[in-house]
Enzyme design. Structure first.
Site, mmCIF file in Angstrom:
data_model
loop_
_atom_site.group_PDB
_atom_site.id
_atom_site.type_symbol
_atom_site.label_atom_id
_atom_site.label_comp_id
_atom_site.label_asym_id
_atom_site.label_seq_id
_atom_site.Cartn_x
_atom_site.Cartn_y
_atom_site.Cartn_z
ATOM 1 N N THR A 103 75.317 -1.629 14.622
ATOM 2 C CA THR A 103 74.306 -2.392 13.901
ATOM 3 C C THR A 103 74.998 -3.670 13.455
ATOM 4 O OG1 THR A 103 73.242 -0.328 13.227
ATOM 5 C CG2 THR A 103 72.756 -2.230 11.876
ATOM 6 N N ASP A 139 66.347 8.451 16.137
ATOM 7 C CA ASP A 139 66.478 8.486 14.683
ATOM 8 C C ASP A 139 65.383 9.330 14.035
ATOM 9 O OD1 ASP A 139 68.800 7.142 14.357
ATOM 10 O OD2 ASP A 139 67.934 5.297 13.604
ATOM 11 N N SER A 179 65.883 5.041 8.229
ATOM 12 C CA SER A 179 67.051 4.194 8.474
ATOM 13 C C SER A 179 67.999 4.245 7.285
ATOM 14 C CB SER A 179 66.607 2.745 8.699
ATOM 15 O OG SER A 179 67.721 1.878 8.774
ATOM 16 N N ASN A 231 70.182 0.598 17.431
ATOM 17 C CA ASN A 231 70.627 1.973 17.223
ATOM 18 C C ASN A 231 71.954 2.245 17.916
ATOM 19 O OD1 ASN A 231 70.466 4.540 16.056
ATOM 20 N ND2 ASN A 231 69.478 5.417 17.848
#
Length: 578
Positions: free
Chosen positions: A375, A417, A446, A395
């Site tokens: 990220t 996720d 997240s 991701n």
């Protein structure tokens, strides 16, 4: 001697009141910074932000430039095919808002679609190719930033990224090594091979990496705004590429993507106001819990072992709650008021023994979902006092590996996720539950945590990549600023992490000395120290994160930046107003 003494006494009497008055008078605080500051994970992105500021743009225009440039030069971490969270402060109104550009699940992405013939989770489908990709949010965020908050045309702010995509930039080590580790998957797709291989040879460190198709995609976005990506030629190419790779998106859901404007989470920690990401980020709620637990102790006066013990126990409890309560707030009822309250934190604090670790199995439940650490984050303050903290991602390493031909857009693999099959580990060996189960249009949970800190005389923006470790790295950064560290010192802080399960303290090489390790172990903590052979570790390198931060000291009106020294291509830059 008497004359000299009288003169000295007279001098003291004259000076002392002046000195006392100077010390007692309130400091004059600057209303606006004397310049601007940008910190990002790649020097070309930092330079792009400074270029746009020099052209008269504000922090939001600069954010478009930095974000888009990172999409070009850090495909390993983020891109137009991904999403992110943008924390914004408007200096004119004093208002803060979080722009939620997290990807959304397509209609086809039901839990059953990710099961194999035996009913088990199809790991290849969940992390590779078209099925693993959610509808991208980053392009919509760039349009929103420019049209609602910026001063310059979108085309102007995107120009640095388009130029770098056309002309190219040198491939760096992390980028080439990352491709080698994902090459087997990325070679499946013609559009990806066209970008990352030349005459059958993969990209190598030092190569000039050009992306003309991505430049054209950005040009259409610059010229046509939202429709230039989500409809028209780019939209058709994306839909065609997903279909050819075996997936299924519809034109309606692609064109129907919208960013969400959300109220950030705000709370007090000692003399600081903390403003941070709200759900579907889990970071803000976790930070509120951890910091409000910790403010019950004087951490600055403690020895390293007891300070670490208490911080770890706060981490443990916040991550346990993360697992069961958090998800997309448009689909899940989150008890946010309770989870962020001081009373709740006080109750959690009461369960912590000052000298003994709490075994995680006494805090009943199951492991927390993770996301990968590929990220990126950037932080900006402009001369008007506007600020942006943004964390964006695709991701996993190079996302899904799929580039639809003709677009240059590397799609994310954020579907992993979600809790695709409750009770079944995801790509990182951990599990999720109903709050984070996939549904059409839903946003996956997240850990991205862009954050502002503000005291009587300082303003700070910080954030980092790092998967589930993002939250604890931001926590340690906040504690570092509270300890009086500089921006660069905060960016370089050694890191440790606990996420409830596995019941283990992870730590970077050299974070703890042998004495501290022994004290923590005596308290009942298990510590993963792969780099510290003297302490029983495995001797391997073990560092993480890429923290980027900027600070404005309003007393001196000095801006400073900190860029993580773990990342050799990152940079922080400061300009002075003229």
């Amino acid at each position: 001697m008497r004359t000299l003494s009288r003169r000295w006494l007279l001098l003291v009497l004259l000076v002392a009141p002046s000195a006392w008055a100077a010390e007692s008078a309130p400091a004059v605080l600057a209303k606006h910074p004397d310049g601007a500051a940008v910190a990002s994970g790649h020097h070309l992105a930092t330079e792009a932000g400074m270029e746009i500021l020099a052209k008269g743009g504000n922090a939001f225009d600069a954010a478009v430039a930095v974000s888009a440039t990172l999409a070009v030069v850090e495909p390993i971490s983020s891109g137009l095919g991904g999403g992110g969270f943008f924390l914004l402060h408007d200096a004119a109104t004093g208002k803060d808002v979080m722009l939620d550009a997290r990807e959304t699940a397509p209609q086809s992405a039901t839990p059953e679609a990710f099961l194999d013939k035996k009913g088990d989770l199809d790991r290849d489908r969940s992390v590779n190719g078209a099925w693993s990709a959610g509808i991208p949010g980053l392009p919509a965020a760039l349009v929103e930033l420019s049209s609602k908050h910026g001063k310059l045309p979108l085309k102007t702010s995107l120009e640095p990224a388009m130029r770098i995509a056309r002309d190219g930039f040198p491939v760096y080590a992390r980028m080439s090594k990352g491709y080698q580790s994902r090459r087997e998957v990325m070679q499946r797709y013609p559009g990806t091979r066209e970008v990352y291989e030349r005459n059958g040879k993969p990209i190598a460190e030092g190569d000039l990496f050009r992306q003309p198709e991505l430049a054209k995609t950005m040009e259409r976005l610059a010229d046509q705004g939202f429709d230039g990506f989500y409809r028209g030629e780019t939209g058709k190419l994306l839909l065609k590429g997903v279909k050819q790779a075996g997936g299924h998106w519809t034109a309606e859901e692609l064109a129907g993507y919208r960013v969400k404007l959300r109220d950030p989470i705000a709370f007090k920690y000692r003399d600081w106001t903390i403003t941070t990401a709200s759900p579907p980020s889990s970071g803000g709620i976790a930070l509120a819990a951890m910091l409000q637990i910790l403010e019950g102790w004087d951490l600055k006066s403690m020895d390293p072992a007891h300070r670490t013990h208490l911080v770890v126990e706060a981490m443990r409890r916040a991550y346990r709650d993360r697992t069961f309560f958090l998800g997309d707030p448009d689909f899940v009822d989150i008890p946010q008021k309770v989870l962020t309250s001081k009373d709740y934190a006080q109750g959690l604090r009461a369960t912590i023994h000052p000298d003994k670790a709490t075994p995680s199995d006494l805090l009943s439940g199951n492991p927390t979902p993770l996301e990968d650490d590929e990220t990126t984050h950037f932080s900006i303050i402009d001369r008007e006092g506007n600020r942006v903290g943004a964390t964006q991602t695709v991701n996993l390493l190079y996302g899904s590996g799929l580039i639809p031909s003709g677009t240059g857009v590397l799609l994310n693999n954020e579907m992993d996720d979600f809790a695709l099959k409750p009770g079944t580990p995801n790509a990182f060996g951990v599990m999720g539950y109903a709050a984070n189960a996939p549904k059409p249009g839903k946003r996956m949970l997240s850990s991205m945590t862009p954050t502002f800190m503000e005291s009587a005389d300082k303003v700070v923006v910080l954030g980092t990549p790092g998967g589930s470790r993002i939250i604890t790295m931001v926590l340690l950064g906040i504690l570092g600023y509270d300890d009086g560290l500089t921006a660069q010192q905060v960016a370089a802080l050694p890191r440790y992490h606990h996420q409830w399960l596995p019941d283990l303290i992870e730590a970077e090489d050299g974070t703890f000395d042998v004495g501290t390790i022994k004290q923590l172990q005596a308290m009942g903590h298990k510590i993963d120290l792969p780099g510290d052979t003297a302490a029983g570790g495995r001797g391997s390198s073990h560092v993480w994160g890429n923290l980027q931060t900027v600070e404005w000291d309003r007393r001196s009106n000095v801006l400073s930046g900190g860029s993580d020294p773990r990342n050799p291509v990152g940079s922080a830059a400061v300009s002075q107003a003229h």
